[in-house]
Design a protein around this motif. Structure first.
Motif, PDB file in Angstrom:
ATOM      1  N   UNK A  49       1.193  -1.151   0.064  1.00 25.09           N
ATOM      2  CA  UNK A  49       0.092   0.013  -0.015  1.00 25.09           C
ATOM      3  C   UNK A  49       0.831   1.202  -0.264  1.00 25.09           C
ATOM      4  N   UNK A  50       0.527   1.944  -1.017  1.00 24.84           N
ATOM      5  CA  UNK A  50       1.372   3.478  -1.204  1.00 24.84           C
ATOM      6  C   UNK A  50       1.005   4.162   0.136  1.00 24.84           C
ATOM      7  N   UNK A  51       1.815   4.859   0.700  1.00 23.06           N
ATOM      8  CA  UNK A  51       1.601   5.728   1.882  1.00 23.06           C
ATOM      9  C   UNK A  51       2.962   6.680   2.040  1.00 23.06           C
ATOM     10  N   UNK A  52       2.696   7.975   1.507  1.00 28.34           N
ATOM     11  CA  UNK A  52       3.971   8.970   1.291  1.00 28.34           C
ATOM     12  C   UNK A  52       4.436   9.060   2.748  1.00 28.34           C
ATOM     13  N   UNK A  53       5.878   9.164   2.903  1.00 28.85           N
ATOM     14  CA  UNK A  53       6.518   9.577   4.057  1.00 28.85           C
ATOM     15  C   UNK A  53       6.356  10.934   4.457  1.00 28.85           C
ATOM     16  N   UNK A  54       6.619  11.293   5.773  1.00 25.37           N
ATOM     17  CA  UNK A  54       6.282  12.616   6.445  1.00 25.37           C
ATOM     18  C   UNK A  54       6.810  13.667   5.276  1.00 25.37           C
ATOM     19  N   UNK A  55       8.135  13.418   4.899  1.00 27.31           N
ATOM     20  CA  UNK A  55       8.702  14.571   3.921  1.00 27.31           C
ATOM     21  C   UNK A  55       8.077  14.850   2.825  1.00 27.31           C
ATOM     22  N   UNK A  56       7.669  13.630   2.130  1.00 27.93           N
ATOM     23  CA  UNK A  56       6.781  13.625   0.777  1.00 27.93           C
ATOM     24  C   UNK A  56       5.635  14.547   1.345  1.00 27.93           C
ATOM     25  N   UNK A  57       4.887  14.111   2.194  1.00 29.26           N
ATOM     26  CA  UNK A  57       3.601  14.995   2.570  1.00 29.26           C
ATOM     27  C   UNK A  57       3.811  16.237   2.711  1.00 29.26           C
ATOM     28  N   UNK A  58       5.090  16.753   3.346  1.00 27.54           N
ATOM     29  CA  UNK A  58       5.342  18.021   3.484  1.00 27.54           C
ATOM     30  C   UNK A  58       5.535  18.711   2.193  1.00 27.54           C
ATOM     31  N   UNK A  59       6.093  17.865   1.201  1.00 30.97           N
ATOM     32  CA  UNK A  59       6.643  18.623  -0.120  1.00 30.97           C
ATOM     33  C   UNK A  59       5.283  18.680  -0.910  1.00 30.97           C
ATOM     34  N   UNK A  60       4.347  17.847  -0.782  1.00 29.19           N
ATOM     35  CA  UNK A  60       3.110  17.860  -1.603  1.00 29.19           C
ATOM     36  C   UNK A  60       2.417  19.247  -1.143  1.00 29.19           C
ATOM     37  N   UNK A  61       2.116  19.231  -0.021  1.00 31.40           N
ATOM     38  CA  UNK A  61       1.369  20.173   0.605  1.00 31.40           C
ATOM     39  C   UNK A  61       1.965  21.485   0.140  1.00 31.40           C
ATOM     40  N   UNK A  62       3.207  21.684   0.168  1.00 32.47           N
ATOM     41  CA  UNK A  62       3.771  22.932  -0.430  1.00 32.47           C
ATOM     42  C   UNK A  62       3.246  23.507  -1.515  1.00 32.47           C
ATOM     43  N   UNK A  63       3.011  22.785  -2.486  1.00 34.12           N
ATOM     44  CA  UNK A  63       2.554  22.961  -3.755  1.00 34.12           C
ATOM     45  C   UNK A  63       1.118  23.154  -3.960  1.00 34.12           C
ATOM     46  N   UNK A  64       0.337  22.401  -3.205  1.00 37.83           N
ATOM     47  CA  UNK A  64      -1.192  22.488  -3.362  1.00 37.83           C
ATOM     48  C   UNK A  64      -1.952  21.617  -2.243  1.00 37.83           C
ATOM     49  N   UNK A  65      -2.170  22.321  -0.993  1.00 40.99           N
ATOM     50  CA  UNK A  65      -2.842  21.420  -0.163  1.00 40.99           C
ATOM     51  C   UNK A  65      -3.847  20.538  -0.455  1.00 40.99           C
ATOM     52  N   UNK A  66      -4.536  20.944  -1.649  1.00 34.03           N
ATOM     53  CA  UNK A  66      -5.940  20.605  -1.927  1.00 34.03           C
ATOM     54  C   UNK A  66      -5.694  19.565  -3.106  1.00 34.03           C
ATOM     55  N   UNK A  67      -4.265  19.262  -3.489  1.00 35.47           N
ATOM     56  CA  UNK A  67      -4.270  18.451  -4.806  1.00 35.47           C
ATOM     57  C   UNK A  67      -4.799  17.061  -4.201  1.00 35.47           C
ATOM     58  N   UNK A  68      -5.100  16.361  -5.596  1.00 38.04           N
ATOM     59  CA  UNK A  68      -5.794  15.223  -5.402  1.00 38.04           C
ATOM     60  C   UNK A  68      -4.536  13.907  -5.210  1.00 38.04           C
ATOM     61  N   UNK A  69      -4.503  12.970  -4.355  1.00 40.58           N
ATOM     62  CA  UNK A  69      -3.493  12.338  -4.119  1.00 40.58           C
ATOM     63  C   UNK A  69      -4.196  10.804  -4.675  1.00 40.58           C
ATOM     64  N   UNK A  70      -3.693  10.064  -5.481  1.00 34.76           N
ATOM     65  CA  UNK A  70      -3.913   8.665  -5.532  1.00 34.76           C
ATOM     66  C   UNK A  70      -3.085   7.652  -5.300  1.00 34.76           C
ATOM     67  N   UNK A  71      -3.324   7.013  -4.333  1.00 32.67           N
ATOM     68  CA  UNK A  71      -2.527   6.047  -3.581  1.00 32.67           C
ATOM     69  C   UNK A  71      -2.891   4.619  -4.020  1.00 32.67           C
ATOM     70  N   UNK A  72      -2.193   3.773  -4.502  1.00 35.03           N
ATOM     71  CA  UNK A  72      -2.389   2.477  -4.867  1.00 35.03           C
ATOM     72  C   UNK A  72      -2.438   1.604  -3.907  1.00 35.03           C
ATOM     73  N   UNK A  73      -3.344   0.760  -3.340  1.00 36.39           N
ATOM     74  CA  UNK A  73      -3.586  -0.089  -2.036  1.00 36.39           C
ATOM     75  C   UNK A  73      -2.904  -1.569  -2.240  1.00 36.39           C
ATOM     76  N   UNK A  74      -2.896  -2.081  -1.282  1.00 39.85           N
ATOM     77  CA  UNK A  74      -2.196  -3.487  -1.342  1.00 39.85           C
ATOM     78  C   UNK A  74      -3.018  -4.503  -2.352  1.00 39.85           C
ATOM     79  N   UNK A  75      -4.118  -4.141  -2.365  1.00 38.28           N
ATOM     80  CA  UNK A  75      -5.162  -4.994  -3.159  1.00 38.28           C
ATOM     81  C   UNK A  75      -5.316  -4.496  -4.666  1.00 38.28           C
ATOM     82  N   UNK A  76      -4.608  -3.427  -4.897  1.00 41.01           N
ATOM     83  CA  UNK A  76      -4.502  -2.611  -6.036  1.00 41.01           C
ATOM     84  C   UNK A  76      -5.784  -1.730  -6.344  1.00 41.01           C
TER      85      UNK A  76
END
Ligand code: THU
Length: 133
Positions: free
Chosen positions: A89-116
């Motif tokens: 299951x994809x789950x971004x690390x804390x540093x990447x969450x901070x990076x993503x939020x920097x450029x748009x807190x409302x951005x759509x984030x798609x995380x592929x789970x363990x079952x696809x």
């Protein structure tokens, strides 16, 4: 939000993230990660993890993708897709969450789970109370 209806644009971004994963440079962890960013001008930027013999200098796929977009002049990040090795299951690390939020807190984030299945969330939801100057 899980198993929401995915748009054609979402499917395209997920395919780009999977293609990016093929490029991962992960000789130490052998853990291949791919990410793809869509920006407001319709462009897509790929990222993969890039590891280093000095382990702590390794960088995650998400940050490589964002850096690529920014370097190309596209800071208006609308969405990000992340894929881990199949079955995890994809789950971004804390540093990447901070990076993503920097450029748009409302951005759509798609995380592929363990079952696809794909979890659809936002950068802000992934990082409550993130640092701001
Ligand atoms: N990694 C990413 O690229 N993105 C994530 O969301 C999680 C972890 C990388 C960092 C390292 O190269 C490897 O996966 C193992 O942690």
């Amino acid at each position: 939000m899980t198993n929401q209806t995915l748009t054609p644009a979402d499917h395209e971004l997920l395919a780009e993230a999977r293609a990016a994963r093929e490029m991962a440079y992960a000789p130490y962890s052998n853990f291949h990660v791919g990410a793809a960013i869509r920006t407001g001008d319709g462009r897509i930027f790929r990222g993969c993890n890039v590891e280093n013999a000095s382990y702590g200098l390794s960088i995650c796929a998400e940050r490589v993708a964002i850096g690529s977009a920014v370097a190309a002049g596209s800071r208006d990040v609308e969405a990000c897709a992340v894929v881990l090795p199949d079955g995890l299951r994809a789950t971004p690390c804390g540093a990447c969450r901070q990076w993503l939020t920097q450029f748009n807190p409302q951005m759509r984030v798609l995380l592929v789970g363990s079952d696809g299945t794909v979890e659809v969330t936002t950068a802000a939801a992934l990082l409550p109370g993130g640092f701001e100057l």
